[in-house]
Write a protein that holds these residues in place. Sequence first.
Motif, short mmCIF file in Angstrom:
data_model
loop_
_atom_site.label_atom_id
_atom_site.label_comp_id
_atom_site.label_asym_id
_atom_site.label_seq_id
_atom_site.Cartn_x
_atom_site.Cartn_y
_atom_site.Cartn_z
N SER A 226 0.83 -1.21 0.00
CA SER A 226 0.00 0.00 0.00
C SER A 226 0.86 1.26 0.00
O SER A 226 0.53 2.25 -0.65
N ALA A 227 1.99 1.22 0.72
CA ALA A 227 2.90 2.38 0.73
C ALA A 227 3.50 2.60 -0.65
O ALA A 227 3.66 3.75 -1.10
N ILE A 228 3.83 1.51 -1.35
CA ILE A 228 4.38 1.63 -2.70
C ILE A 228 3.32 2.19 -3.65
O ILE A 228 3.60 3.05 -4.47
N ALA A 229 2.08 1.69 -3.50
CA ALA A 229 0.99 2.19 -4.35
C ALA A 229 0.76 3.68 -4.11
O ALA A 229 0.49 4.44 -5.05
N PHE A 230 0.88 4.11 -2.85
CA PHE A 230 0.71 5.53 -2.55
C PHE A 230 1.83 6.36 -3.20
O PHE A 230 1.58 7.44 -3.75
N GLU A 231 3.06 5.84 -3.16
CA GLU A 231 4.16 6.53 -3.82
C GLU A 231 3.90 6.69 -5.31
O GLU A 231 4.20 7.73 -5.91
N GLN A 232 3.34 5.64 -5.93
CA GLN A 232 3.00 5.73 -7.35
C GLN A 232 1.96 6.82 -7.57
O GLN A 232 2.03 7.58 -8.55
N LEU A 233 0.98 6.92 -6.65
CA LEU A 233 -0.09 7.90 -6.80
C LEU A 233 0.44 9.33 -6.69
O LEU A 233 -0.10 10.25 -7.32
N THR A 234 1.49 9.52 -5.90
CA THR A 234 2.04 10.87 -5.73
C THR A 234 2.69 11.41 -7.01
O THR A 234 3.04 12.58 -7.07
N SER A 235 2.81 10.56 -8.02
CA SER A 235 3.33 11.04 -9.31
C SER A 235 2.35 12.03 -9.95
O SER A 235 2.69 12.70 -10.93
N TRP A 240 -3.50 19.73 -13.50
CA TRP A 240 -4.12 19.02 -14.62
C TRP A 240 -5.34 19.82 -15.09
O TRP A 240 -6.00 20.46 -14.29
N LYS A 241 -5.64 19.74 -16.38
CA LYS A 241 -6.79 20.46 -16.92
C LYS A 241 -7.69 19.49 -17.68
O LYS A 241 -7.25 18.48 -18.23
N GLY A 242 -8.99 19.81 -17.68
CA GLY A 242 -9.95 18.98 -18.38
C GLY A 242 -11.19 19.78 -18.74
O GLY A 242 -11.39 20.91 -18.28
N VAL A 243 -12.04 19.19 -19.60
CA VAL A 243 -13.30 19.80 -20.00
C VAL A 243 -14.37 18.73 -19.96
O VAL A 243 -14.16 17.62 -20.46
N LYS A 340 2.07 9.30 -17.90
CA LYS A 340 2.48 10.39 -17.03
C LYS A 340 1.77 11.70 -17.31
O LYS A 340 1.78 12.62 -16.47
N ASP A 341 1.09 11.81 -18.46
CA ASP A 341 0.44 13.07 -18.83
C ASP A 341 -1.08 12.94 -19.01
O ASP A 341 -1.73 13.93 -19.37
N HIS A 342 -1.65 11.76 -18.80
CA HIS A 342 -3.09 11.58 -19.01
C HIS A 342 -3.71 10.84 -17.83
O HIS A 342 -3.19 9.80 -17.39
N LEU A 343 -4.81 11.37 -17.34
CA LEU A 343 -5.47 10.86 -16.14
C LEU A 343 -6.97 10.77 -16.39
O LEU A 343 -7.58 11.68 -16.97
N PHE A 360 -14.30 11.64 -16.14
CA PHE A 360 -13.53 12.84 -16.46
C PHE A 360 -12.16 12.45 -17.01
O PHE A 360 -11.53 11.51 -16.53
N HIS A 361 -11.70 13.22 -17.99
CA HIS A 361 -10.38 13.01 -18.57
C HIS A 361 -9.55 14.29 -18.39
O HIS A 361 -10.03 15.39 -18.68
N PHE A 362 -8.32 14.12 -17.91
CA PHE A 362 -7.46 15.26 -17.63
C PHE A 362 -6.11 15.08 -18.32
O PHE A 362 -5.63 13.96 -18.51
N VAL A 363 -5.49 16.23 -18.66
CA VAL A 363 -4.16 16.27 -19.26
C VAL A 363 -3.27 17.12 -18.36
O VAL A 363 -3.70 18.18 -17.88
N ARG A 364 -2.05 16.66 -18.12
CA ARG A 364 -1.14 17.42 -17.26
C ARG A 364 -0.79 18.76 -17.92
O ARG A 364 -0.51 18.82 -19.12
#
Length: 366
Positions: A226-235, A240-243, A340-343, A360-364
Amino acid sequence: MVRVTVANRHSFIGGKCDDFKEQTDPLVAQPVGDNKHAEPRLAMTAALSASGPHPSLGDEARVFDRLVGTWDCDYTFYAEDGSATHASGELRFGWIIDGRALQDIWIRYPRKGADERSIGTSVRFFDNKLKMWRVVFVGPEHGVLITVQGGVEGNRIVLRGVDDHGSSLRWSFNDIQPNSFIWRGEASRDVGKTWRLEEEHHMRRRGGAQAFIGASATIAAGKSRSAIAFEQLTSLVGEWKGVKDGAKMKLVYTLTADGSALMEEFRPEKGPVMITMFTVNEDRLIATHYCSAGNQPQMTTEAITEPNTKRLAFSLVRVTGLTTPEDWHNTGLVVLREDKDHLTQEWTYQFKGETGKTVFHFVRER
């Protein structure tokens, strides 16, 4: 999160929901808690999962244990005229039922212009009487229920059965490597005299072999999954912007509380700011959302088994701040870090007994 919904055909964020009309996003069946807002399914899935195979399986456990983890998939489907359709997705393998069986989940990401993913699942176990692996595949979306059985044949895993139309099936795992394999689905209408390739899917272990080994070494050194997964999430830290439905919005991620919490600020162009806090709790991640509707749903993942996953699914555990159980509140969140640029975020909700989902779709922002 009171996201962009449809009220009297106008975009709407926050405020009262008395004018709420059925939104255009597809409604989904989303289990919700009782009056205490507990999510009963959460306890079941926690009890279902297992960390490894049961000792009684012996060497047979090795057949599928090497596939445990998350795989990025390049799906190919072949029509009878030979034309091919491609899709991307992921495959997740894990032990269940005290290690006496495995379950895998086949996910195909939404097609362009669609919000719904395609998903199916298999449960497989070794039958000591038949000395074979038996597998049941369920695809509710298309009403599919298929059973196959088999095992190791040379350097492949081969499973055989019959589909709903009476055609013979041959499913196989081929070219199995630590970080890749090829799955093929074949069918025969002449009892195995000739075979037609219907599906061929190329799988690559998420993060590659080195990332898989690295995560295992980190866990062995004492850092939890879980700690490793959290570290991944902090990336996600950054902007970020979206419409959505013509409305602009921004996400801002900040690492706070001495690195123990990830704060998400949802900032619509017109509307109140909302906050979601991501933290670690034992073997899970927690997302607590502070909604403009005045309530605070707390959602959690299942026990983290694949720390390098790009997709985290949070389900409702409880919610505070409700006046009545009929009030508008969120019931789930899926965070998908496509790259790394799409969420992508998928929020499910409940209001006056109705359930729904908004994507929702976001771009860094650079």
